[in-house]
Design a protein around this motif. Structure first.
Motif, PDB file in Angstrom:
ATOM      1  N   THR A  31       0.825  -1.208   0.000  1.00  0.00           N
ATOM      2  CA  THR A  31       0.000   0.000   0.000  1.00  0.00           C
ATOM      3  C   THR A  31       0.859   1.257   0.000  1.00  0.00           C
ATOM      4  O   THR A  31       0.593   2.220  -0.729  1.00  0.00           O
ATOM      5  CB  THR A  31      -0.928   0.012   1.231  1.00  0.00           C
ATOM      6  N   PHE A  67      -3.045   1.856   8.159  1.00  0.00           N
ATOM      7  CA  PHE A  67      -3.386   2.024   6.751  1.00  0.00           C
ATOM      8  C   PHE A  67      -4.325   0.946   6.224  1.00  0.00           C
ATOM      9  O   PHE A  67      -4.675   0.938   5.046  1.00  0.00           O
ATOM     10  CB  PHE A  67      -2.105   2.057   5.903  1.00  0.00           C
ATOM     11  N   HIS A  68      -4.736   0.034   7.100  1.00  0.00           N
ATOM     12  CA  HIS A  68      -5.685  -0.995   6.676  1.00  0.00           C
ATOM     13  C   HIS A  68      -7.094  -0.411   6.705  1.00  0.00           C
ATOM     14  O   HIS A  68      -7.537   0.114   7.735  1.00  0.00           O
ATOM     15  CB  HIS A  68      -5.603  -2.212   7.597  1.00  0.00           C
ATOM     16  N   ASP A  69      -7.788  -0.463   5.592  1.00  0.00           N
ATOM     17  CA  ASP A  69      -9.135   0.107   5.511  1.00  0.00           C
ATOM     18  C   ASP A  69     -10.136  -0.714   6.320  1.00  0.00           C
ATOM     19  O   ASP A  69     -10.018  -1.941   6.407  1.00  0.00           O
ATOM     20  CB  ASP A  69      -9.593   0.156   4.046  1.00  0.00           C
ATOM     21  N   PRO A  70     -11.150  -0.063   6.923  1.00  0.00           N
ATOM     22  CA  PRO A  70     -11.362   1.388   6.874  1.00  0.00           C
ATOM     23  C   PRO A  70     -10.728   2.162   8.034  1.00  0.00           C
ATOM     24  O   PRO A  70     -10.465   3.334   7.917  1.00  0.00           O
ATOM     25  CB  PRO A  70     -12.885   1.499   6.951  1.00  0.00           C
ATOM     26  N   SER A  71     -10.476   1.487   9.175  1.00  0.00           N
ATOM     27  CA  SER A  71     -10.031   2.221  10.371  1.00  0.00           C
ATOM     28  C   SER A  71      -8.800   1.623  11.024  1.00  0.00           C
ATOM     29  O   SER A  71      -8.543   1.849  12.197  1.00  0.00           O
ATOM     30  CB  SER A  71     -11.178   2.275  11.400  1.00  0.00           C
ATOM     31  N   ARG A 105      -6.146  -1.782  11.971  1.00  0.00           N
ATOM     32  CA  ARG A 105      -6.330  -3.041  12.678  1.00  0.00           C
ATOM     33  C   ARG A 105      -5.190  -3.219  13.662  1.00  0.00           C
ATOM     34  O   ARG A 105      -4.069  -2.771  13.435  1.00  0.00           O
ATOM     35  CB  ARG A 105      -6.389  -4.219  11.706  1.00  0.00           C
ATOM     36  N   THR A 158      -7.218   6.647  16.113  1.00  0.00           N
ATOM     37  CA  THR A 158      -8.674   6.764  15.993  1.00  0.00           C
ATOM     38  C   THR A 158      -9.221   7.990  16.710  1.00  0.00           C
ATOM     39  O   THR A 158     -10.244   8.546  16.306  1.00  0.00           O
ATOM     40  CB  THR A 158      -9.373   5.495  16.506  1.00  0.00           C
ATOM     41  N   ARG A 177      -3.654   9.469  10.495  1.00  0.00           N
ATOM     42  CA  ARG A 177      -3.441   8.454   9.459  1.00  0.00           C
ATOM     43  C   ARG A 177      -3.046   9.090   8.138  1.00  0.00           C
ATOM     44  O   ARG A 177      -2.051   8.694   7.514  1.00  0.00           O
ATOM     45  CB  ARG A 177      -4.711   7.618   9.289  1.00  0.00           C
ATOM     46  N   ASP A 178      -3.827  10.073   7.675  1.00  0.00           N
ATOM     47  CA  ASP A 178      -3.535  10.707   6.387  1.00  0.00           C
ATOM     48  C   ASP A 178      -2.211  11.462   6.426  1.00  0.00           C
ATOM     49  O   ASP A 178      -1.475  11.487   5.428  1.00  0.00           O
ATOM     50  CB  ASP A 178      -4.666  11.659   5.989  1.00  0.00           C
TER      51      ASP A 178
END
Length: 340
Positions: free
Chosen positions: A80, A131-135, A137, A175, A181-182
């Protein structure tokens, strides 16, 4: 993407290098998994109470994995992160990956990635993958946790909750701070976009030799001035995140983990590396710098919190502009002056 790295080969090789870990009976393994899941759940409220950061519960799954599962998850994460670089190269070279494959050798690159993941797959206790969608892991590597708790003679229940506190803090960081994250992904993207892939293979041997002779890491000898600027920013962020998590796990620990002091002393000694080969590999892969992130980041957090309190420290999460630079990690007073 297969033109740059043979990911299947990387995962299979990494899993073989990592091995299975310590032998554990089926019923003990099941109990360990259940205890780690319960520890992660319990940690959420403890981290919130200590830090003042509020993150919605159960927004990111908790996965208790074996070593192969960790290798696969990180191969997915690497893919990714480097996708923007691959897209850029394909745009220059054309859609067909054959020329790129000849220049770099996807299987050779896959072997390099696999060896790296295989070595790390024996060391990592847990990890939050933002970076694992959506939030994101949360990964807890059960064989490694069992191995370390046995090696340092820790109480298993205490040690497992201690690890969960650190990793759950990372989940809360990403979170409860939605822009993190971005921001981190954009920095990683900038770093990968600064790399010229066609030079990786031809320079690899020379760079490894320089790293061994110079006593540095591979990142040291592979960095251009532009990359060093990006790395300094990433180092500042990662030092904050890792140091903050260490402060939380040790700050919460005394109230819920009776043997936390013994665990910390034993764990710090283990972090120094075991044996000459292990120390050389740690240096080459930059793991010594990673250990410095824990140490320096924790010192930064402790000094700021001691001076202004946790509530004012939490201004660090308000925006990317409030993140400490690498220099400010080493000079907390400078961050206080600039931000507070």
């Amino acid at each position: 993407m297969s033109g740059l790295v043979d990911w299947d080969f990387a995962v299979n090789l990494g899993a073989r290098v990592a091995g299975d870990g310590p032998a554990v009976q089926a019923d003990v393994a099941a109990a360990t998994v259940a205890e780690l899941r319960a520890g992660a759940d319990r940690s959420t409220g403890l981290v919130r109470e200590f830090t003042g950061l509020v993150a919605a519960e159960h927004t990111a799954p908790v996965l208790v994995v074996d070593r192969r599962g960790w290798v696969q998850a990180n191969a997915d994460g690497f893919a990714t992160i480097i996708e923007p670089m691959i897209a850029r190269v394909n745009e220059k070279k054309g859609a067909s990956p054959s020329g790129l494959s000849v220049a770099i050798g996807s299987r050779v690159t896959g072997a390099e990635v696999g060896l790296l993941l295989g070595f790390l797959g024996t060391k990592v206790l847990g990890q939050f993958d933002p970076f694992h969608d959506p939030s994101g892991r949360l990964l807890l590597v059960a064989p490694n946790i069992v191995h370390v708790e046995r090696e340092i003679g820790a109480d298993p229940t205490d040690f497992r909750l201690w690890v969960c506190l650190h990793e759950e803090t990372h989940r809360v960081q990403f979170t409860a701070v939605p822009w993190m994250r971005d921001h981190l992904f954009s920095e990683m993207t900038a770093l990968t976009q600064s790399i010229e892939p066609t030079r990786l293979a031809e320079d690899a041997v020379r760079r490894i030799s320089e790293a061994v002779r110079g006593g540095g890491s591979l990142m040291d000898v592979m960095s251009t001035p532009e990359q060093r600027e990006i790395l300094d920013r990433i180092t500042g962020v990662m030092s904050l995140l890792e140091g903050h998590a260490d402060v939380v796990m040790d700050g919460v620990g005394p109230s819920v983990i009776p043997s936390v002091d013994k665990i910390r002393r034993s764990f710090n000694e283990r972090r120094k590396g075991i044996g000459t080969l292990d120390r050389v590999l740690r240096r080459l892969l930059g793991l010594d710098a990673k250990m410095a992130q824990y140490r320096d980041g924790a010192s930064f957090v402790n000094q700021v919190v001691d001076k202004v309190g946790m509530e004012q420290f939490n201004a660090v999460w308000a925006s990317p502009a409030n993140l400490p630079s690498k220099a400010e990690i080493e000079d907390p007073a400078a961050w206080i002056t600039r931000v507070l």
